[in-house]
Scaffold this motif. Structure first.
Motif, PDB file in Angstrom:
ATOM      1  N   SER A  45       0.816  -1.215   0.000  1.00 19.31           N
ATOM      2  CA  SER A  45       0.000   0.000   0.000  1.00 19.31           C
ATOM      3  C   SER A  45       0.847   1.261   0.000  1.00 19.31           C
TER       4      SER A  45
ATOM      5  N   ILE B  89      -2.957  -4.375   1.003  1.00 14.84           N
ATOM      6  CA  ILE B  89      -3.050  -3.753   2.323  1.00 14.84           C
ATOM      7  C   ILE B  89      -3.087  -4.873   3.344  1.00 14.84           C
TER       8      ILE B  89
ATOM      9  N   PHE C 182      -3.735  -6.173   6.974  1.00 19.30           N
ATOM     10  CA  PHE C 182      -4.349  -5.923   8.273  1.00 19.30           C
ATOM     11  C   PHE C 182      -3.977  -6.998   9.300  1.00 19.30           C
TER      12      PHE C 182
ATOM     13  N   ARG D 261      -3.291  -6.693  13.320  1.00 20.95           N
ATOM     14  CA  ARG D 261      -3.738  -5.356  13.727  1.00 20.95           C
ATOM     15  C   ARG D 261      -5.186  -5.430  14.213  1.00 20.95           C
TER      16      ARG D 261
ATOM     17  N   LEU E  18      -8.149  -3.248  14.524  1.00 18.72           N
ATOM     18  CA  LEU E  18      -8.618  -1.949  14.054  1.00 18.72           C
ATOM     19  C   LEU E  18     -10.077  -1.725  14.419  1.00 18.72           C
TER      20      LEU E  18
ATOM     21  N   GLU F  30     -11.319   2.966  11.920  1.00 17.14           N
ATOM     22  CA  GLU F  30     -10.008   2.730  11.303  1.00 17.14           C
ATOM     23  C   GLU F  30     -10.132   1.843  10.073  1.00 17.14           C
TER      24      GLU F  30
ATOM     25  N   ALA G 212      -9.151   2.744   6.140  1.00 22.54           N
ATOM     26  CA  ALA G 212      -8.015   2.035   5.562  1.00 22.54           C
ATOM     27  C   ALA G 212      -8.357   1.195   4.336  1.00 22.54           C
TER      28      ALA G 212
END
Length: 454
Positions: A4, A20, A22, A25, A27, A31, A35
């Motif tokens: 990304s 991307i 994730f 994480r 989130l 968020e 994202a």
């Protein structure tokens, strides 16, 4: 795959399908929404000012403004945008028999689904002589928009018209952009589909100006027929069409802000990469700004899909358009830890079209809250919904599926409440009305009840 953080500009001869990650994480919903891949090419504010200018111009100068906009955007000269009846008849006469058969099958299935959607009227007796009802009443007139730019979406004629007819709408007008290659008329297949469905009020008007014309109407003159305003405007389109619908909402009702198409696919290691890639490409070919997003917990599948995208995109007819869409900031793969996180990402993204290609796909689909339409398993591609599933392909985009619905019969209906109390029934609650009107310092409300028993 690229990351990304890759800022290289997309080209029309190479795939730049970003990734991307994730994984690992935790989130929040806010968020996640920030994202996930989204278009950055055109802000709504940029489109809004252009559309506001069109609204002002069309409202002040009517058909003269439409003629100038047709010349500017479509390269055609027109004296009046109304499509002659003979052009509709000729378009249906000249229609390829195979295309006609396909349209007829699509119409049949869409009607079967739409005919079952109308909600029942309700009468509730709250006491002797106290009845409250809810009646579903169709709007009087609708304006339906059918795109005709990069792809003449004759199927969108069906998707707009069938639920309006099922709702009982009596006055239906349709607009589609004028085409230079067809003498300034909309695409012949669009005209043929309109004639097949019995629509004879058709206009060669494109983009935001079509939405504005429907919302406010255009007065006629001694030499020009008027374009009467409508109650509801529906149909998909680009960012300018979607922006125009948002700006006229309140003047008229709208279905949703159905802008540039998007597809998300939630897939696990059981998914077949060639199918995933083909479905991502099927939506990417609509528009260079179309969004194609893969959400998966399998890095191996993601790599395989990227290889398939490169291979299939190079071989497809609209290769440059597809590669530009797949390489844009609105497209890419989102890597997640597991299916739970994948479902959370899909609910945050709120895709127009969401395909579920996982083990136990029906169970996974039942956990999706935000999507315009959900396609379950290997044999329910978005292409099916675009043409012959019986469902409607006019769906909310850009995350608006979190709070709005796809086009359906209720889009063209209003729920009207009817209150019918007799004297005894009103007397039973009169004291409560007087008490509440006093509490709100609106004594006239209570007096309006007292006077009936004076």
């Amino acid at each position: 795959m690229t990351t990304s953080s890759d800022t290289s500009a997309p080209t029309t001869d190479a795939l730049n399908f970003r990734s991307i990650d994730f994984r690992g994480r935790h989130l929040s919903l806010a968020e996640l929404r920030a994202a996930v891949p989204r278009a950055q090419h055109q802000t709504m504010a940029d489109a809004e000012q252009k559309v506001l200018d069109i609204i002002a111009d069309v409202r002040s100068r009517g058909f003269a403004a439409l003629g100038e906009l047709a010349k500017k955007f479509d390269g055609v000269v027109q004296s009046h945008p109304r499509v002659p009846a003979e052009a509709l008849t000729q378009a249906l006469t000249d229609l390829d028999p195979k295309v006609r058969a396909a349209l007829e099958e699509s119409i049949k299935r869409a009607r079967q689904f739409a005919d079952q959607q109308r909600p029942a009227n309700v009468d509730v007796q709250l006491g002797d002589g106290a009845v409250v009802s809810q009646n579903w009443i169709p709007v009087g007139r609708v304006g339906l928009y059918v795109p005709g730019g990069l792809a003449p979406l004759a199927s969108s004629v069906i998707m707009n018209v069938v639920p309006a007819v099922a709702a009982g709408v009596e006055s239906i007008a349709l607009a589609s952009p004028p085409q230079k290659d067809f003498g300034g008329l909309p695409h012949p297949t669009i005209l043929a589909a309109a004639k097949l469905l019995g629509i004879d009020e058709v206009y060669a008007i494109g983009g935001a100006q079509a939405i504005v014309s429907f919302a406010y109407g255009i007065p006629g003159t001694d030499d020009e027929l008027p374009l009467e305003p409508v109650d509801v405007v529906t149909g998909p389109g680009n960012i300018f069409v979607a922006t125009a619908k948002r700006l006229v909402k309140g003047v008229v009702g709208i279905d949703s802000e159905a802008g540039t198409t998007e597809i998300a696919i939630l897939a696990d290691s059981t998914a077949q990469a060639p199918l995933v890639a083909a479905d991502l490409i099927s939506q990417a070919e609509h528009d260079p700004k179309a969004a194609s997003v893969l959400v998966t917990d399998s890095a191996e599948l993601a790599d395989a899909v990227v290889l398939e995208l490169s291979r299939q995109a190079a071989a497809t007819k609209h290769s440059a358009r597809v590669l530009e869409a797949l390489s844009g900031p609105q497209s890419g793969v989102v890597l997640v830890d597991d299916l739970e996180q994948g479902i959370a990402v899909c609910n945050a993204y709120a895709a127009e079209h969401l395909e579920i290609m996982t083990a136990n796909a029906p169970t996974v689909a039942s956990r999706i809250r935000n999507a315009g339409a959900i396609f379950v398993g290997d044999f329910s591609p978005v292409s099916l919904g675009d043409y012959c599933a019986g469902s409607n392909h006019v769906l909310p985009t850009s995350g608006t599926a979190a709070f709005s619905s796809g086009l359906n019969v209720t889009t063209f209906l209003r729920a009207v409440q009817v209150i019918n109390y007799d004297r005894a029934a009103l007397a039973q609650v009169s004291g409560h009305i007087v008490s509440l009107s006093g509490a709100e310092d609106l004594p006239g409300h209570g007096d309006a009840v007292r006077i009936r028993f004076a």
